[in-house]
Design a protein around this motif. Structure first.
Motif, PDB file in Angstrom:
ATOM      1  N   LEU A  66     -15.174 -25.985 -15.762  1.00 28.93           N
ATOM      2  CA  LEU A  66     -13.744 -25.743 -16.001  1.00 28.93           C
ATOM      3  C   LEU A  66     -13.545 -24.272 -16.328  1.00 28.93           C
ATOM      4  O   LEU A  66     -13.681 -23.869 -17.485  1.00 28.93           O
ATOM      5  N   PHE A  67     -13.239 -23.490 -15.317  1.00 25.24           N
ATOM      6  CA  PHE A  67     -13.087 -22.045 -15.528  1.00 25.24           C
ATOM      7  C   PHE A  67     -11.623 -21.662 -15.343  1.00 25.24           C
ATOM      8  O   PHE A  67     -11.111 -21.651 -14.235  1.00 25.24           O
ATOM      9  N   PHE A  68     -10.966 -21.389 -16.470  1.00 28.31           N
ATOM     10  CA  PHE A  68      -9.550 -21.015 -16.465  1.00 28.31           C
ATOM     11  C   PHE A  68      -9.388 -19.502 -16.364  1.00 28.31           C
ATOM     12  O   PHE A  68      -8.289 -18.992 -16.511  1.00 28.31           O
ATOM     13  N   GLU A  69     -10.509 -18.797 -16.196  1.00 29.65           N
ATOM     14  CA  GLU A  69     -10.534 -17.336 -16.048  1.00 29.65           C
ATOM     15  C   GLU A  69     -11.547 -17.026 -14.968  1.00 29.65           C
ATOM     16  O   GLU A  69     -12.456 -17.815 -14.748  1.00 29.65           O
ATOM     17  N   PRO A  70     -11.442 -15.846 -14.323  1.00 28.67           N
ATOM     18  CA  PRO A  70     -12.413 -15.509 -13.275  1.00 28.67           C
ATOM     19  C   PRO A  70     -13.858 -15.556 -13.778  1.00 28.67           C
ATOM     20  O   PRO A  70     -14.122 -15.259 -14.940  1.00 28.67           O
ATOM     21  N   SER A  71     -14.754 -15.938 -12.903  1.00 28.35           N
ATOM     22  CA  SER A  71     -16.179 -15.976 -13.234  1.00 28.35           C
ATOM     23  C   SER A  71     -16.975 -15.993 -11.942  1.00 28.35           C
ATOM     24  O   SER A  71     -16.598 -16.670 -10.991  1.00 28.35           O
ATOM     25  N   THR A  72     -18.045 -15.243 -11.895  1.00 32.95           N
ATOM     26  CA  THR A  72     -18.973 -15.339 -10.765  1.00 32.95           C
ATOM     27  C   THR A  72     -20.293 -15.895 -11.277  1.00 32.95           C
ATOM     28  O   THR A  72     -20.713 -16.991 -10.926  1.00 32.95           O
ATOM     29  N   ARG A  73     -20.953 -15.116 -12.148  1.00 35.18           N
ATOM     30  CA  ARG A  73     -22.303 -15.464 -12.622  1.00 35.18           C
ATOM     31  C   ARG A  73     -22.338 -16.727 -13.471  1.00 35.18           C
ATOM     32  O   ARG A  73     -23.197 -17.583 -13.288  1.00 35.18           O
TER      33      ARG A  73
ATOM     34  N   LEU B 237     -13.155 -27.594 -11.501  1.00 37.38           N
ATOM     35  CA  LEU B 237     -11.701 -27.599 -11.599  1.00 37.38           C
ATOM     36  C   LEU B 237     -11.138 -26.815 -10.417  1.00 37.38           C
ATOM     37  O   LEU B 237     -10.055 -27.086  -9.936  1.00 37.38           O
ATOM     38  N   GLY B 238     -11.925 -25.858  -9.950  1.00 32.94           N
ATOM     39  CA  GLY B 238     -11.479 -25.019  -8.829  1.00 32.94           C
ATOM     40  C   GLY B 238     -10.476 -24.004  -9.313  1.00 32.94           C
ATOM     41  O   GLY B 238     -10.411 -23.689 -10.504  1.00 32.94           O
ATOM     42  N   ASP B 239      -9.694 -23.516  -8.398  1.00 32.04           N
ATOM     43  CA  ASP B 239      -8.713 -22.498  -8.721  1.00 32.04           C
ATOM     44  C   ASP B 239      -7.624 -23.122  -9.615  1.00 32.04           C
ATOM     45  O   ASP B 239      -7.024 -24.129  -9.242  1.00 32.04           O
ATOM     46  N   VAL B 240      -7.402 -22.507 -10.754  1.00 37.35           N
ATOM     47  CA  VAL B 240      -6.406 -23.031 -11.705  1.00 37.35           C
ATOM     48  C   VAL B 240      -5.047 -23.218 -10.998  1.00 37.35           C
ATOM     49  O   VAL B 240      -4.313 -24.155 -11.275  1.00 37.35           O
ATOM     50  N   LYS B 241      -4.761 -22.325 -10.042  1.00 40.49           N
ATOM     51  CA  LYS B 241      -3.451 -22.355  -9.368  1.00 40.49           C
ATOM     52  C   LYS B 241      -3.261 -23.629  -8.542  1.00 40.49           C
ATOM     53  O   LYS B 241      -2.143 -24.019  -8.235  1.00 40.49           O
ATOM     54  N   THR B 242      -4.369 -24.265  -8.135  1.00 42.08           N
ATOM     55  CA  THR B 242      -4.228 -25.491  -7.346  1.00 42.08           C
ATOM     56  C   THR B 242      -4.503 -26.739  -8.189  1.00 42.08           C
ATOM     57  O   THR B 242      -4.625 -27.839  -7.661  1.00 42.08           O
TER      58      THR B 242
ATOM     59  N   ASP C 218     -14.576 -17.700 -24.545  1.00 41.91           N
ATOM     60  CA  ASP C 218     -13.213 -18.034 -24.986  1.00 41.91           C
ATOM     61  C   ASP C 218     -12.509 -16.747 -25.398  1.00 41.91           C
ATOM     62  O   ASP C 218     -12.692 -16.242 -26.491  1.00 41.91           O
ATOM     63  N   GLY C 219     -11.702 -16.219 -24.498  1.00 41.52           N
ATOM     64  CA  GLY C 219     -10.989 -14.963 -24.759  1.00 41.52           C
ATOM     65  C   GLY C 219     -11.952 -13.895 -25.239  1.00 41.52           C
ATOM     66  O   GLY C 219     -13.045 -13.729 -24.690  1.00 41.52           O
ATOM     67  N   ALA C 220     -11.543 -13.192 -26.288  1.00 42.32           N
ATOM     68  CA  ALA C 220     -12.418 -12.156 -26.852  1.00 42.32           C
ATOM     69  C   ALA C 220     -13.335 -12.738 -27.927  1.00 42.32           C
ATOM     70  O   ALA C 220     -13.932 -12.000 -28.698  1.00 42.32           O
ATOM     71  N   GLY C 221     -13.465 -14.064 -27.945  1.00 44.07           N
ATOM     72  CA  GLY C 221     -14.246 -14.727 -28.991  1.00 44.07           C
ATOM     73  C   GLY C 221     -15.746 -14.694 -28.794  1.00 44.07           C
ATOM     74  O   GLY C 221     -16.413 -13.727 -29.171  1.00 44.07           O
ATOM     75  N   HIS C 222     -16.291 -15.751 -28.186  1.00 46.98           N
ATOM     76  CA  HIS C 222     -17.745 -15.924 -28.112  1.00 46.98           C
ATOM     77  C   HIS C 222     -18.200 -16.210 -26.682  1.00 46.98           C
ATOM     78  O   HIS C 222     -17.411 -16.652 -25.855  1.00 46.98           O
ATOM     79  N   HIS C 223     -19.495 -16.017 -26.454  1.00 48.74           N
ATOM     80  CA  HIS C 223     -20.081 -16.310 -25.141  1.00 48.74           C
ATOM     81  C   HIS C 223     -21.556 -16.663 -25.364  1.00 48.74           C
ATOM     82  O   HIS C 223     -22.460 -15.945 -24.933  1.00 48.74           O
ATOM     83  N   PRO C 224     -21.803 -17.806 -26.034  1.00 49.76           N
ATOM     84  CA  PRO C 224     -23.174 -18.083 -26.481  1.00 49.76           C
ATOM     85  C   PRO C 224     -24.181 -18.357 -25.366  1.00 49.76           C
ATOM     86  O   PRO C 224     -25.372 -18.063 -25.545  1.00 49.76           O
ATOM     87  N   THR C 225     -23.751 -18.889 -24.217  1.00 50.09           N
ATOM     88  CA  THR C 225     -24.756 -19.137 -23.159  1.00 50.09           C
ATOM     89  C   THR C 225     -25.224 -17.806 -22.576  1.00 50.09           C
ATOM     90  O   THR C 225     -26.373 -17.657 -22.183  1.00 50.09           O
ATOM     91  N   GLN C 226     -24.310 -16.815 -22.562  1.00 51.16           N
ATOM     92  CA  GLN C 226     -24.703 -15.455 -22.154  1.00 51.16           C
ATOM     93  C   GLN C 226     -25.716 -14.897 -23.151  1.00 51.16           C
ATOM     94  O   GLN C 226     -26.719 -14.283 -22.766  1.00 51.16           O
ATOM     95  N   THR C 227     -25.476 -15.153 -24.434  1.00 53.38           N
ATOM     96  CA  THR C 227     -26.413 -14.661 -25.453  1.00 53.38           C
ATOM     97  C   THR C 227     -27.801 -15.252 -25.233  1.00 53.38           C
ATOM     98  O   THR C 227     -28.808 -14.552 -25.373  1.00 53.38           O
TER      99      THR C 227
ATOM    100  N   ARG D 224     -14.595 -21.985 -19.543  1.00 54.14           N
ATOM    101  CA  ARG D 224     -14.168 -20.619 -19.878  1.00 54.14           C
ATOM    102  C   ARG D 224     -12.658 -20.623 -19.963  1.00 54.14           C
ATOM    103  O   ARG D 224     -11.987 -21.207 -19.094  1.00 54.14           O
ATOM    104  N   HIS D 225     -12.125 -19.953 -20.975  1.00 53.89           N
ATOM    105  CA  HIS D 225     -10.676 -19.984 -21.185  1.00 53.89           C
ATOM    106  C   HIS D 225     -10.229 -18.653 -21.782  1.00 53.89           C
ATOM    107  O   HIS D 225     -10.957 -18.058 -22.579  1.00 53.89           O
ATOM    108  N   PRO D 226      -9.022 -18.184 -21.421  1.00 57.87           N
ATOM    109  CA  PRO D 226      -8.574 -16.894 -21.968  1.00 57.87           C
ATOM    110  C   PRO D 226      -8.259 -16.920 -23.456  1.00 57.87           C
ATOM    111  O   PRO D 226      -8.157 -15.855 -24.083  1.00 57.87           O
TER     112      PRO D 226
END
Ligand code: NCD
Length: 314
Positions: free
Chosen positions: A46-53, A72-77, A126-135, A103-105
């Motif tokens: 469920l990616f409500f913001e752009p993501s590639t990696r 979820l695909g493109d939020v717009k659809t 989550d926005g400017a919050g956290h990104h633990p899987t990246q960590t 991922r969410h803004p």
């Protein structure tokens, strides 16, 4: 079942354990061994913001382990444009899947989703919050290069104000006794509450605007993109855009085994001349997202990873 919303959801022992699992999964991530540990399981992306990696490595991780993915695909659809709330979307996907990567803004959205779901939520930002899987993949990359995490000297540079990767990573590094140097333009300093929280946990934190002057003793230089999409004011962005441009010529005085990392995507903060140096580690880092996320998916789904992974030909 509990998910992974911030690094506080994992103890140091669990982190080290998961990194060990990730290491054993390397041949599976490379496609050399097929190990269908997650056969019959479904991941909801469920990616409500752009993501590639993040999105693609979650998908790769699931598929290499024999599992399935729905997007979820493109939020717009999706029904989000009809006004469906996050709460309702999560309730639905909770029923379709065994685990959700989201991922969410909005900062705090991952915790909100976890409160609404039965299945574990993996916070993919989550926005400017956290990104633990990246960590987790960042820690894996650092451990791969230096053999351990303890007591390293790490420079975190760029957008420390809005960059969620550095928020999560600095919390984790401090728990392993690393010294942190925060290099940023004044406008993009690490939020005061994060700095004081790190210091209250005994961290040795230095703040500077001088990135190049702070690299000499570093074991890791972690560059970040200025998060244009988080600025309320475009002029403010224009004032700090292009603040740092790391070039190969800046690396002549650094330690031989210092590694340059970046969560990617990069804009202009790392010149391509750095790519060919012995220090560049960002593309391996991106690959490591697959093993780190495989290990996390198995852990949160309660699937043990064999102590020894051996495989025949595919
Ligand atoms: C980062 C993110 O989304 O926070 N990207 C990633 O997950 N690798 C960094 C960024 O977008 O700058």
């Amino acid at each position: 079942m509990a998910g992974l919303i911030t690094m506080d959801d994992l103890t140091n022992e669990q982190i080290i354990d998961i990194l060990g699992d990730a290491e054993r999964l390397l041949p599976v991530a490379r496609g050399e061994i097929y190990l269908p540990l997650l056969q019959g399981r479904i991941l909801g992306n469920l990616f409500f913001e752009p993501s590639t990696r993040t999105r693609m490595s979650f998908e790769t991780a699931m598929k290499r382990l024999g599992g399935d993915v729905i997007n979820l695909g493109d939020v717009k659809t999706s029904s989000v444009v009809k006004g469906e709330t996050l709460y309702d979307t999560i309730q639905m996907v909770d029923g379709y899947t065994d685990i959700i990567a989201m991922r969410h803004p909005r900062q705090g959205a991952a915790q909100y989703a976890q409160d609404a779901a039965q299945v574990p939520i993996l916070n993919g930002g989550d926005g400017a919050g956290h990104h633990p899987t990246q960590t987790m993949l960042d820690l894996f990359t650092i451990k791969q290069a230096h053999g351990h995490l303890d007591g390293l000297r790490v420079v975190l540079a760029g957008d420390l104000r809005y960059g969620r990767t550095v928020h999560s990573l600095s919390h984790a590094l401090v728990r392993f006794g690393c010294d942190l140097i925060f290099a940023s333009p004044d406008l993009l300093k690490m939020p005061e509450e994060i700095v004081s929280d790190l210091r209250s946990h005994g961290a040795n934190v230095t703040e500077t605007e001088d990135l190049y002057g702070s690299m000499a003793e570093a074991d890791v230089v972690y560059m970040t993109r200025i998060q244009k999409e988080r600025f309320a004011d475009e002029d403010e962005y224009a004032r700090c855009a292009g603040a740092y441009k790391l070039h190969a010529r800046h690396l002549s005085e650094v330690k031989q085994d210092m590694i340059v990392m970046h969560p990617l995507p990069r804009v202009d903060e790392i010149d391509p001349s750095v790519d060919k140096t012995r220090h560049a580690r960002y593309f391996e880092q991106a690959f490591n997202g697959v093993v780190a996320r495989m290990a996390l998916l198995c852990r949160l789904l309660g699937v043990p990873i064999p102590a020894k992974i051996e495989g025949g030909a595919l």
